[in-house]
Motif scaffolding. Structure first.
Motif, PDB file in Angstrom:
ATOM      1  N   MET A 242       1.008  -1.054  -0.098  1.00 21.01           N
ATOM      2  CA  MET A 242       0.113  -0.120  -0.105  1.00 21.01           C
ATOM      3  C   MET A 242       0.850   1.221  -0.170  1.00 21.01           C
ATOM      4  O   MET A 242       0.606   2.181  -0.559  1.00 21.01           O
ATOM      5  CB  MET A 242      -0.951  -0.082   1.283  1.00 21.01           C
ATOM      6  N   GLU A 243       1.774   1.259   0.708  1.00 17.52           N
ATOM      7  CA  GLU A 243       3.030   2.282   0.955  1.00 17.52           C
ATOM      8  C   GLU A 243       3.556   2.599  -0.650  1.00 17.52           C
ATOM      9  O   GLU A 243       3.630   3.777  -0.957  1.00 17.52           O
ATOM     10  CB  GLU A 243       3.922   1.926   1.747  1.00 17.52           C
ATOM     11  N   GLN A 244       3.722   1.580  -1.341  1.00 14.78           N
ATOM     12  CA  GLN A 244       4.560   1.786  -2.612  1.00 14.78           C
ATOM     13  C   GLN A 244       3.501   2.203  -3.613  1.00 14.78           C
ATOM     14  O   GLN A 244       3.783   3.084  -4.166  1.00 14.78           O
ATOM     15  CB  GLN A 244       5.017   0.432  -3.192  1.00 14.78           C
ATOM     16  N   VAL A 245       2.159   1.904  -3.442  1.00 12.92           N
ATOM     17  CA  VAL A 245       1.106   2.292  -4.471  1.00 12.92           C
ATOM     18  C   VAL A 245       1.094   3.955  -4.165  1.00 12.92           C
ATOM     19  O   VAL A 245       0.742   4.607  -4.967  1.00 12.92           O
ATOM     20  CB  VAL A 245       0.014   1.528  -4.228  1.00 12.92           C
ATOM     21  N   ASP A 246       1.087   4.329  -2.779  1.00 13.12           N
ATOM     22  CA  ASP A 246       0.897   5.599  -2.371  1.00 13.12           C
ATOM     23  C   ASP A 246       1.945   6.604  -3.131  1.00 13.12           C
ATOM     24  O   ASP A 246       1.751   7.399  -3.564  1.00 13.12           O
ATOM     25  CB  ASP A 246       1.012   5.715  -0.908  1.00 13.12           C
ATOM     26  N   TYR A 247       3.169   5.793  -2.769  1.00 10.78           N
ATOM     27  CA  TYR A 247       4.415   6.654  -3.495  1.00 10.78           C
ATOM     28  C   TYR A 247       4.288   6.729  -4.910  1.00 10.78           C
ATOM     29  O   TYR A 247       4.577   7.740  -5.594  1.00 10.78           O
ATOM     30  CB  TYR A 247       5.843   5.812  -3.398  1.00 10.78           C
ATOM     31  N   ALA A 248       3.605   5.964  -5.566  1.00 11.17           N
ATOM     32  CA  ALA A 248       3.419   5.885  -7.117  1.00 11.17           C
ATOM     33  C   ALA A 248       2.418   6.804  -7.535  1.00 11.17           C
ATOM     34  O   ALA A 248       2.592   7.234  -8.481  1.00 11.17           O
ATOM     35  CB  ALA A 248       3.296   4.306  -7.586  1.00 11.17           C
ATOM     36  N   THR A 249       1.386   6.961  -6.797  1.00 12.43           N
ATOM     37  CA  THR A 249       0.274   7.831  -6.856  1.00 12.43           C
ATOM     38  C   THR A 249       1.029   9.190  -6.894  1.00 12.43           C
ATOM     39  O   THR A 249       0.541  10.119  -7.627  1.00 12.43           O
ATOM     40  CB  THR A 249      -1.015   7.757  -5.758  1.00 12.43           C
ATOM     41  N   VAL A 250       1.727   9.651  -5.717  1.00 11.31           N
ATOM     42  CA  VAL A 250       2.333  10.868  -5.500  1.00 11.31           C
ATOM     43  C   VAL A 250       3.230  11.132  -6.699  1.00 11.31           C
ATOM     44  O   VAL A 250       3.224  12.249  -7.399  1.00 11.31           O
ATOM     45  CB  VAL A 250       3.105  10.805  -4.298  1.00 11.31           C
ATOM     46  N   ALA A 251       3.937  10.060  -7.234  1.00  8.57           N
ATOM     47  CA  ALA A 251       4.712  10.225  -8.424  1.00  8.57           C
ATOM     48  C   ALA A 251       3.875  10.738  -9.693  1.00  8.57           C
ATOM     49  O   ALA A 251       4.538  11.749 -10.171  1.00  8.57           O
ATOM     50  CB  ALA A 251       5.569   9.009  -8.711  1.00  8.57           C
ATOM     51  N   MET A 252       2.869  10.094 -10.025  1.00  8.50           N
ATOM     52  CA  MET A 252       2.064  10.508 -10.998  1.00  8.50           C
ATOM     53  C   MET A 252       1.533  11.948 -10.899  1.00  8.50           C
ATOM     54  O   MET A 252       1.313  12.594 -11.746  1.00  8.50           O
ATOM     55  CB  MET A 252       1.054   9.583 -11.607  1.00  8.50           C
ATOM     56  N   SER A 253       1.099  12.250  -9.821  1.00  5.14           N
ATOM     57  CA  SER A 253       0.598  13.455  -9.528  1.00  5.14           C
ATOM     58  C   SER A 253       1.831  14.604  -9.567  1.00  5.14           C
ATOM     59  O   SER A 253       1.318  15.752 -10.044  1.00  5.14           O
ATOM     60  CB  SER A 253      -0.026  13.520  -7.926  1.00  5.14           C
ATOM     61  N   ASN A 254       2.779  14.155  -9.307  1.00  2.00           N
ATOM     62  CA  ASN A 254       3.987  15.224  -9.494  1.00  2.00           C
ATOM     63  C   ASN A 254       4.199  15.707 -10.969  1.00  2.00           C
ATOM     64  O   ASN A 254       4.584  16.941 -11.220  1.00  2.00           O
ATOM     65  CB  ASN A 254       4.939  14.640  -8.723  1.00  2.00           C
ATOM     66  N   GLY A 255       3.895  14.612 -11.634  1.00  3.51           N
ATOM     67  CA  GLY A 255       4.287  14.625 -13.014  1.00  3.51           C
ATOM     68  C   GLY A 255       3.469  15.569 -13.871  1.00  3.51           C
ATOM     69  O   GLY A 255       3.693  16.331 -14.814  1.00  3.51           O
ATOM     70  N   GLY A 256       2.198  15.835 -13.520  1.00  2.00           N
ATOM     71  CA  GLY A 256       1.234  16.849 -14.232  1.00  2.00           C
ATOM     72  C   GLY A 256       1.023  16.524 -15.413  1.00  2.00           C
ATOM     73  O   GLY A 256       1.006  15.233 -16.117  1.00  2.00           O
ATOM     74  N   GLU A 285       5.947  10.625 -13.721  1.00  3.75           N
ATOM     75  CA  GLU A 285       6.507  11.609 -13.150  1.00  3.75           C
ATOM     76  C   GLU A 285       7.415  12.428 -13.697  1.00  3.75           C
ATOM     77  O   GLU A 285       7.485  13.562 -14.006  1.00  3.75           O
ATOM     78  CB  GLU A 285       6.965  10.983 -11.899  1.00  3.75           C
ATOM     79  N   GLU A 286       8.322  11.664 -14.641  1.00  7.92           N
ATOM     80  CA  GLU A 286       9.213  12.482 -15.515  1.00  7.92           C
ATOM     81  C   GLU A 286       8.556  13.062 -17.008  1.00  7.92           C
ATOM     82  O   GLU A 286       9.369  14.165 -17.332  1.00  7.92           O
ATOM     83  CB  GLU A 286      10.529  11.577 -15.781  1.00  7.92           C
ATOM     84  N   TYR A 287       7.660  12.242 -17.475  1.00  3.65           N
ATOM     85  CA  TYR A 287       7.491  12.961 -18.886  1.00  3.65           C
ATOM     86  C   TYR A 287       5.712  13.442 -18.804  1.00  3.65           C
ATOM     87  O   TYR A 287       5.277  13.617 -19.676  1.00  3.65           O
ATOM     88  CB  TYR A 287       7.642  11.685 -19.734  1.00  3.65           C
ATOM     89  N   GLY A 288       5.341  13.449 -17.649  1.00  2.39           N
ATOM     90  CA  GLY A 288       3.867  13.707 -17.520  1.00  2.39           C
ATOM     91  C   GLY A 288       2.764  12.886 -18.118  1.00  2.39           C
ATOM     92  O   GLY A 288       3.069  11.639 -18.448  1.00  2.39           O
ATOM     93  N   ALA A 289       1.584  13.124 -17.943  1.00  7.82           N
ATOM     94  CA  ALA A 289       0.353  12.744 -18.275  1.00  7.82           C
ATOM     95  C   ALA A 289       0.547  12.164 -19.943  1.00  7.82           C
ATOM     96  O   ALA A 289       0.118  11.262 -20.279  1.00  7.82           O
ATOM     97  CB  ALA A 289      -0.843  13.141 -18.075  1.00  7.82           C
ATOM     98  N   LEU A 290       1.159  13.163 -20.703  1.00  8.67           N
ATOM     99  CA  LEU A 290       1.495  12.946 -22.210  1.00  8.67           C
ATOM    100  C   LEU A 290       2.410  11.757 -22.208  1.00  8.67           C
ATOM    101  O   LEU A 290       2.109  10.775 -23.282  1.00  8.67           O
ATOM    102  CB  LEU A 290       2.052  14.115 -22.744  1.00  8.67           C
TER     103      LEU A 290
END
Length: 386
Positions: A242-256, A285-290
């Motif tokens: 669950m913690e790893q999924v949370d980090y992954a969710t934060v990463a994608m949120s950071n990517g914008g 996170e690095e290349y965004g939603a695109l």
């Protein structure tokens, strides 16, 4: 002969699929290099070059495998299907009794002398898809018959999936679903498809019951129950997962929308297995939603090119094996992405041709080589017809 003409001569088959293989390889090298920082810090004093070279060698070997497999007539895989299935069953049984146990699951066998390990379910998945394609292709005249067509298909499907499920339920469920789709496309009678689904549910229920009474025989039965209960409740059963999924969710949120830029991921330092199970989150996170949409689009394009082969193939085996392998790659990609998006429980399935891996990458390359072998035949048949 110029270079482009030489390449066109050597790389026969669907040019778009070849281009997709090249794009996946480039994305993989860049994404892995960005996501192994934490792993390199723990094991290699912060040097990421080792993992970049290692992954590059694996990808290079994989590309050679694709080339070799595409050169062979795809009908050879049909002839090898029974032997591959027997070998798969034997390897899965060996894994159950002699496999390496990691995280309470025996999924790997160590190769003698060289000391390397490989996940036997990767081989079994490919072997079963080829066998089911062969069975459907060779039984088209009696495909509606229960005894002549359905039984010879269902017995290996249930048997191999059950052996895989003992230590890898997510892979077994995905493989079972793929075989189900292959039979639907192959015109197996609908009532037999329903029977197959019910049989699968019964086998799974029986395994859970046996595991609850004899935990040493099926040690992961309790884990299956817990995952199903927690998933239905909307919760991840494993706090670490669950913690790893949370980090992954934060990463994608950071990517914008446009991302933080290549190499600028912050969450790669916290996500366990950022180079494998959660590499999609690092890409976003690095290349965004695109960037994330682009990756999804590449897998969808690969599947549509495979469907194109299915509609153009004059041979049932070629159509079915291409469809089965293409569906397997698409589903595995979407399962991995769904885990990153917290839509499914953590399964441990890598992102095909992008995640860093050993045998998973090599078997994916074999699968792509088979697809290209089918497309090469279709290309030759079309040329002869004109």
């Amino acid at each position: 002969m110029n270079i482009s003409a030489r390449i066109a001569t050597e790389l026969r088959g669907d040019r778009v699929i070849w281009a997709l293989v090249a794009l996946f390889s480039i994305i993989s090298m860049v994404a892995v290099y960005s996501s192994v920082a934490d792993l390199a810090y723990e094991d290699r004093a912060g040097s990421t070059l080792y993992y970049l070279i290692k992954h590059g060698v694996i990808l290079g070997v994989g590309l050679v495998i694709i080339y070799i497999c595409h050169l062979m007539a795809y009908t050879k895989y049909s002839r090898w299907a029974p032997g591959l299935l027997v070998a798969a069953g034997a390897l899965l049984l060996m894994t159950m009794f002699f496999g390496l146990e990691i995280n309470s699951a025996k999924r790997w066998l160590r190769i003698p002398l060289v000391g390397l390990t490989f996940q036997t379910s990767d081989f079994a998945k490919l072997a079963l898809i080829i066998f089911v394609a062969r069975s459907i292709g060779s039984k088209q005249d009696v495909i509606k018959d229960f005894k002549e067509a359905f039984v010879p298909i269902i017995v290996p499907v249930v048997g191999i999936c059950a052996l895989i499920a003992v230590n890898d339920l997510s892979s077994a469920a995905m493989l079972f679903f793929i075989c189900l789709l292959m039979m639907i496309v192959g015109r197996v009678a609908l009532q037999y498809i329903v029977m197959l689904v019910l049989t699968g549910i019964c086998v799974f229920s029986l395994m859970v019951m046996v595991g609850s009474k004899f935990p040493t025989l099926i040690p992961r039965a309790a884990t299956w129950e817990s995952r199903i209960e927690h998933f239905l409740d909307g919760r991840e059963p494993d706090p670490q997962a669950m913690e790893q999924v949370d980090y992954a969710t934060v990463a994608m949120s950071n990517g914008g929308l446009f991302g933080e830029g290549p190499g600028n991921s912050l969450q790669r330092n916290y996500v366990f297995s950022a180079h494998a199970d959660f590499i999609y989150a690092i890409i976003v996170e690095e290349y965004g939603a695109l960037g994330g949409i682009l990756v999804i689009g590449l897998y969808v394009m690969l599947f549509f090119r495979v469907v194109r082969l299915v509609t153009k193939s004059s041979k049932a085996f070629g159509a079915m094996v291409a469809f089965g392998i293409g569906t397997a790659l698409l589903l595995q990609a979407f399962f991995n992405i769904a885990v990153n998006l917290d839509l499914l429980p953590v399964t441990g399935l890598p992102l095909p041709m992008i995640s860093m891996g050993g045998t998973s990458t090599l078997f994916t390359c074999i699968a792509l080589g088979i697809i290209l072998s089918v497309s090469k035949y279709i290309e030759s048949a079309t040329a002869d017809a004109t």
